[in-house]
Design a protein around this motif. Structure first.
Motif, PDB file in Angstrom:
ATOM      1  N   TYR A 290      34.842  38.427  55.554  1.00  0.00           N
ATOM      2  CA  TYR A 290      35.149  37.074  56.037  1.00  0.00           C
ATOM      3  C   TYR A 290      34.449  36.810  57.366  1.00  0.00           C
ATOM      4  CZ  TYR A 290      37.660  32.912  57.443  1.00  0.00           C
ATOM      5  OH  TYR A 290      37.954  31.631  57.852  1.00  0.00           O
ATOM      6  N   LEU A 291      34.491  37.780  58.264  1.00  0.00           N
ATOM      7  CA  LEU A 291      33.890  37.598  59.583  1.00  0.00           C
ATOM      8  C   LEU A 291      32.364  37.540  59.514  1.00  0.00           C
ATOM      9  CD1 LEU A 291      36.219  39.811  61.778  1.00  0.00           C
ATOM     10  CD2 LEU A 291      36.252  37.312  61.485  1.00  0.00           C
ATOM     11  N   ASP A 292      31.778  38.169  58.502  1.00  0.00           N
ATOM     12  CA  ASP A 292      30.330  38.038  58.308  1.00  0.00           C
ATOM     13  C   ASP A 292      29.969  36.591  57.990  1.00  0.00           C
ATOM     14  OD1 ASP A 292      29.904  40.719  58.797  1.00  0.00           O
ATOM     15  OD2 ASP A 292      29.736  41.271  56.660  1.00  0.00           O
ATOM     16  N   GLU A 293      30.865  35.898  57.289  1.00  0.00           N
ATOM     17  CA  GLU A 293      30.636  34.488  56.947  1.00  0.00           C
ATOM     18  C   GLU A 293      31.056  33.550  58.079  1.00  0.00           C
ATOM     19  OE1 GLU A 293      32.684  33.707  53.290  1.00  0.00           O
ATOM     20  OE2 GLU A 293      31.628  35.308  52.229  1.00  0.00           O
ATOM     21  N   HIS A 294      31.924  34.013  58.976  1.00  0.00           N
ATOM     22  CA  HIS A 294      32.449  33.191  60.070  1.00  0.00           C
ATOM     23  C   HIS A 294      32.351  33.961  61.399  1.00  0.00           C
ATOM     24  CE1 HIS A 294      34.407  31.794  56.364  1.00  0.00           C
ATOM     25  NE2 HIS A 294      34.234  30.583  56.886  1.00  0.00           N
ATOM     26  N   PRO A 295      31.129  34.225  61.864  1.00  0.00           N
ATOM     27  CA  PRO A 295      30.947  35.031  63.076  1.00  0.00           C
ATOM     28  C   PRO A 295      31.521  34.374  64.329  1.00  0.00           C
ATOM     29  CG  PRO A 295      28.844  34.134  62.337  1.00  0.00           C
ATOM     30  CD  PRO A 295      29.860  33.798  61.285  1.00  0.00           C
ATOM     31  N   ASP A 296      31.759  33.077  64.265  1.00  0.00           N
ATOM     32  CA  ASP A 296      32.277  32.377  65.440  1.00  0.00           C
ATOM     33  C   ASP A 296      33.704  32.789  65.793  1.00  0.00           C
ATOM     34  OD1 ASP A 296      32.629  31.006  62.894  1.00  0.00           O
ATOM     35  OD2 ASP A 296      33.703  29.459  64.033  1.00  0.00           O
ATOM     36  N   VAL A 297      34.458  33.388  64.855  1.00  0.00           N
ATOM     37  CA  VAL A 297      35.831  33.817  65.154  1.00  0.00           C
ATOM     38  C   VAL A 297      35.967  35.341  65.209  1.00  0.00           C
ATOM     39  CG1 VAL A 297      36.903  31.709  64.244  1.00  0.00           C
ATOM     40  CG2 VAL A 297      36.546  33.685  62.726  1.00  0.00           C
ATOM     41  N   ARG A 298      34.830  36.039  65.135  1.00  0.00           N
ATOM     42  CA  ARG A 298      34.863  37.508  65.084  1.00  0.00           C
ATOM     43  C   ARG A 298      35.636  38.106  66.263  1.00  0.00           C
ATOM     44  NH1 ARG A 298      32.741  41.580  62.391  1.00  0.00           N
ATOM     45  NH2 ARG A 298      31.274  40.278  61.248  1.00  0.00           N
TER      46      ARG A 298
ATOM     47  N   ALA B  94      39.373  37.424  66.003  1.00  0.00           N
ATOM     48  CA  ALA B  94      39.957  38.106  64.843  1.00  0.00           C
ATOM     49  C   ALA B  94      40.039  39.610  65.071  1.00  0.00           C
ATOM     50  CB  ALA B  94      39.154  37.799  63.585  1.00  0.00           C
TER      51      ALA B  94
END
Length: 172
Positions: free
Chosen positions: A128-136, A139
């Protein structure tokens, strides 16, 4: 059955499972209950496992192989687990040790399954974080905090190991 482990027939403690163990265990369990081969055969038949007294004798004396169905029947009639039936006869003479070994097996299996679930959850979060790096960053921090919160108050392995066993008396 004798109290001395050396008096027990069968394979050594190093042989952890096998058909020879089953044959020895059947004889030990039958003898410890004072059952004849006829009585054991009757109990097996009543439980739905067809076996004549001659077959019981041949199994005990290594002249007949034990099928999985046979082993299940013997375990059921004796009221023991299949793992106990195929385990080392010398260890089986110590029921508490056998129970504790089984507790360890169950705990390690549960631990393995929990580790597998944790790895799958971590993989899902990473994907999920690979697709949404802005919240890595947020998270990752939340995941670390969640794990830390779960661990607070739980006994740690070193704490358990240093406790006296239930059979030890506190000498302080």
């Amino acid at each position: 059955m004798g109290d001395n482990e050396e008096d027990l027939p069968g394979p050594s403690i190093n042989q952890l499972a096998g058909e020879e163990n089953v044959a020895v265990r059947i004889k030990l369990e039958r003898d410890s209950r004072g059952w004849s081969t006829n009585a054991l055969s009757d109990r097996l038949n009543a439980a739905g496992y067809e076996m004549n007294p001659s077959a019981v004798w041949r199994i005990e004396n290594g002249q007949r192989r034990v099928t999985v169905d046979d082993a299940l029947g013997f375990a059921e009639v004796f009221g023991i687990s299949l793992a106990n039936l195929v385990g080392p006869p010398r260890l089986a003479a110590h029921a508490r040790a056998t129970e504790l070994v089984e507790d360890i097996r169950r705990a390690y299996r549960a631990s393995h399954m929990a580790n597998l679930a944790a790895a799958q959850a971590r993989d899902a979060l990473d994907a999920y974080l690979d697709e949404h790096p802005d919240v890595r960053e947020e998270a990752e921090a939340a995941a670390s905090l969640a794990v830390a919160e779960e661990l607070i108050g739980l006994p740690q392995p070193y704490q358990l190991r240093n406790r006296p066993s239930p059979n030890q008396k506190d000498t302080e």
